[in-house]
Design an enzyme around this catalytic site. Structure first.
Site, short mmCIF file in Angstrom:
data_model
loop_
_atom_site.label_atom_id
_atom_site.label_comp_id
_atom_site.label_asym_id
_atom_site.label_seq_id
_atom_site.Cartn_x
_atom_site.Cartn_y
_atom_site.Cartn_z
N TYR A 287 37.72 -102.05 -35.21
CA TYR A 287 38.62 -103.09 -34.34
C TYR A 287 37.85 -103.91 -33.34
CZ TYR A 287 42.72 -101.30 -36.47
OH TYR A 287 43.71 -100.83 -37.35
N GLN B 295 42.60 -108.16 -33.04
CA GLN B 295 43.66 -108.01 -32.32
C GLN B 295 44.36 -109.16 -31.57
OE1 GLN B 295 42.97 -104.43 -29.93
NE2 GLN B 295 43.51 -103.18 -31.70
N ARG C 102 41.25 -103.77 -14.05
CA ARG C 102 41.16 -102.58 -13.50
C ARG C 102 40.62 -101.54 -14.49
NH1 ARG C 102 44.94 -98.30 -13.08
NH2 ARG C 102 43.96 -96.49 -11.73
N ASP D 89 39.49 -98.66 -16.96
CA ASP D 89 40.28 -97.44 -17.55
C ASP D 89 39.42 -96.56 -18.10
OD1 ASP D 89 39.90 -98.01 -20.92
OD2 ASP D 89 40.26 -99.99 -19.74
N GLU E 100 47.13 -105.11 -21.01
CA GLU E 100 47.44 -103.78 -21.16
C GLU E 100 48.10 -103.07 -19.96
OE1 GLU E 100 44.20 -101.59 -22.64
OE2 GLU E 100 44.29 -102.46 -24.74
N TYR F 205 46.87 -97.25 -18.07
CA TYR F 205 46.74 -96.13 -18.82
C TYR F 205 47.27 -94.78 -18.03
CZ TYR F 205 44.20 -98.46 -22.62
OH TYR F 205 43.67 -99.10 -23.50
#
Length: 578
Positions: free
Chosen positions: A170, A191, A422, A424, A477, A480
């Site tokens: 991916y 994606q 930021r 992850d 996103e 998380y």
């Protein structure tokens, strides 16, 4: 020469040498360059000439790639420059490496071989911070591969063949602009992707969010099946400035002009519209230069060219002059050390900031980059400030803290390819470590964003307070690492990724995606991904939400509209709102 004259000459020469030598805290003094002489860009800018042997060039290219291949959070930075001519080389592009042609047009530099990015084991999901610009490629085997994720633009290129945007695994987000591909572009496992002002023979494929703006021969509008969003013309844009060598061998920086209602490349009919600045109009900034020396150069009327490296700043760089160009090579990185901003820009016309990574420091800043002071009100419609390939990072290379990474107060600003992240993963990462409330806050009116990616911030990722905003492609996103629902509450459960303020009466956006992966606590819920006033002048087109691996829940796409994503349904879409 008589003795007295000889003595006078020696004394005068010594005095001039002392005068021209920079002292601690003094602004770098521009030095005129003879035609054909390269300025001193420092050791991490490699300049290749077609008279060099291909094997010597390849050896240097391989050495840089082997060092940078896995150097995701390292401090090394490189720019690889090709003088006009033809080369036979395999240019494999690793972290913090920028590959640039030095011609006035892309086909002035031709690479027979490849300029490519491949999966580095496990896919290309972390193939960040690299780029290729202003050259032509005749790819070996007929296909060039650019398998990247965020902060890895390909601009102003002419690919004589096909272009593949993924490899074996991916890829997750990319940006192609002012570019031509004679063959087919295959998106493969990508994606999400933005293509702006491009042309190609054909396009194949599409996953969650594929957006085309001013792209000739783009797929027809078809969201969500396949999920392709097509806007025929780019309303207003200014391409990124670039370094080149003119016909007399002089180094120049080309500053493209503003284009309105455009489609296709800026250079397809010949030289692009714009103007050139001699390299003598630039202060060539090197690691170790301080904010004081840099501000001294700005005060003297110089533009800035940052050579590759990491710059620690004890105070902010302050841009005050209209039409100042601030150009970075090799992902030059600005880090504020004392809780200061890295850079502020006055409410003036036409500032160009391009090719820089703003990296939050451990002492915590209110902002990393502030464009226009609070209350800015001037109209810059005829000469907008532009941010091209400007990236932000909070954590990853070490603890970083900031309140709001980017604040745009000036009107008419254009952002063109931004990743505001930021971290992850990496060092200094955790809910209470790399703290950051908002990625982007827009208070100015008539601000336009192309290719806006904002990820993992702890409150609203984007807050849009100004009227007349336009966004073409948004990727997000949610954080998380939310420890529990109580730690992440806005006006309900969680914070929207993209919030348009309640008082806004004019805002439009095309091709937006927001994903959740609440890996620390999968029971966490976000009430919605997008939040906006339900009014006639505010409209959203082609939105998608995804629960990655079914880990976490987003209940609605925008406000209370659109389906939920969770462990039972991982993808939801909405064509228009309202």
């Amino acid at each position: 020469m008589r003795t007295r004259e000889r003595l006078f000459t020696i004394v005068l020469g010594a005095a001039l040498t002392a005068l021209l030598a920079p002292t601690a805290g003094a602004a770098p003094i521009p030095v005129a360059h003879a035609a054909g002489d390269a300025p001193d860009f420092g050791p991490n800018v490699k300049i290749f000439d077609p008279s060099m042997s291909s094997s010597d060039i390849q050896s240097q290219l391989d050495g840089i790639f082997n060092q940078q291949q896995g150097n995701e959070f390292g401090g090394e930075r490189y720019a690889v420059l090709f003088k006009p001519g033809t080369y036979s080389n395999d240019v494999n592009v690793g972290y913090y490496t920028q590959v640039l042609g030095l011609g006035q047009n892309p086909d002035d530099v031709t690479i027979n071989g490849a300029v490519h990015v491949q999966d580095q084991g496990g896919g290309a999901l972390v193939n960040f911070w690299r780029g290729a610009e202003n050259l032509a490629v005749n790819p070996s085997g007929g296909t060039d591969t650019w398998a990247v994720s965020q902060a890895s633009p390909m601009r102003r290129v002419d690919i004589h063949g096909d272009l593949q945007l993924s490899d074996s695994g991916y890829s997750s987000g990319g940006f192609l602009a002012d570019a031509n591909v004679t063959g087919q572009v295959r998106s493969g496992s990508q994606q999400q992707w933005l293509s702006r002002n491009t042309s190609w023979g054909s396009w194949d494929g599409g996953n969650w969010n594929m957006v085309f703006v001013g792209a000739r021969n783009a797929p027809a509008q078809s969201f969500p099946n396949p999920p392709e969003t097509t806007v025929d013309q780019t309303p207003v844009v200014r391409e990124k400035p670039f370094l080149y060598i003119d016909g007399s061998g002089n180094y120049q920086v080309f500053v493209p002009g503003v284009r309105t209602n455009s489609a296709g490349t800026s250079w397809g009919g010949g030289s692009a519209p714009g103007s050139s600045l001699s390299i003598d109009k630039f202060s060539i900034v090197k690691p170790g230069d301080t904010a004081d020396t840099i501000n001294g150069a700005l005060a003297a009327g110089q533009n800035l060219l940052f050579t590759p490296g990491v710059y620690h700043l004890g105070s902010e760089i302050h841009v005050t002059r209209p039409d100042t160009v601030v150009l970075g090579l090799g992902l030059a990185t600005l880090t504020p050390d004392n809780g200061n901003a890295a850079m502020t820009v006055d409410d003036v016309n036409g500032v160009e900031i391009a090719g820089l990574l703003f990296d939050a420091g451990s002492n915590g800043s209110q902002q990393l980059l502030n464009v226009g002071p609070s209350g800015s009100s001037a109209d810059h419609g005829g000469d907008p400030t532009t941010l091209s390939d400007v990236f932000f990072r909070v954590g990853g290379a070490g603890v970083g803290k900031v309140n709001q990474a980017l604040v745009v107060n000036s009107n008419n600003v254009i952002t063109d390819d931004m990743w505001v992240w930021r971290a992850d993963h990496g060092d200094g990462v955790g809910w209470y470590d790399n703290t950051a409330n908002n990625g982007v806050v827009v208070d100015g009116n008539n601000v336009t964003a192309y290719g806006l990616a904002v990820e993992h911030f702890q409150q609203y990722q984007v807050i849009w307070n100004g009227n007349g905003g336009r966004t073409y492609f948004f990727q997000n996103e949610m954080p998380y690492d939310v420890p529990d629902q109580g730690a992440w509450r806005g006006d309900g459960n969680g914070y929207a990724a993209y919030k348009v303020a309640d008082n806004v009466t004019d805002h439009q956006a095309w091709g937006l995606g927001s994903y959740c992966y609440f890996s620390t606590n999968p029971s966490v819920v976000a009430d919605r991904a997008f939040e906006a006033p339900n009014t006639q002048g505010v409209s959203f087109h082609d939105l998608v939400t995804v629960s990655l691996g079914g880990t976490g829940t987003i209940n609605n796409i925008i406000n209370d509209a659109g389906g939920a994503v969770n462990g039972g349904n991982t993808v939801a879409d909405l064509t228009d709102y309202p």
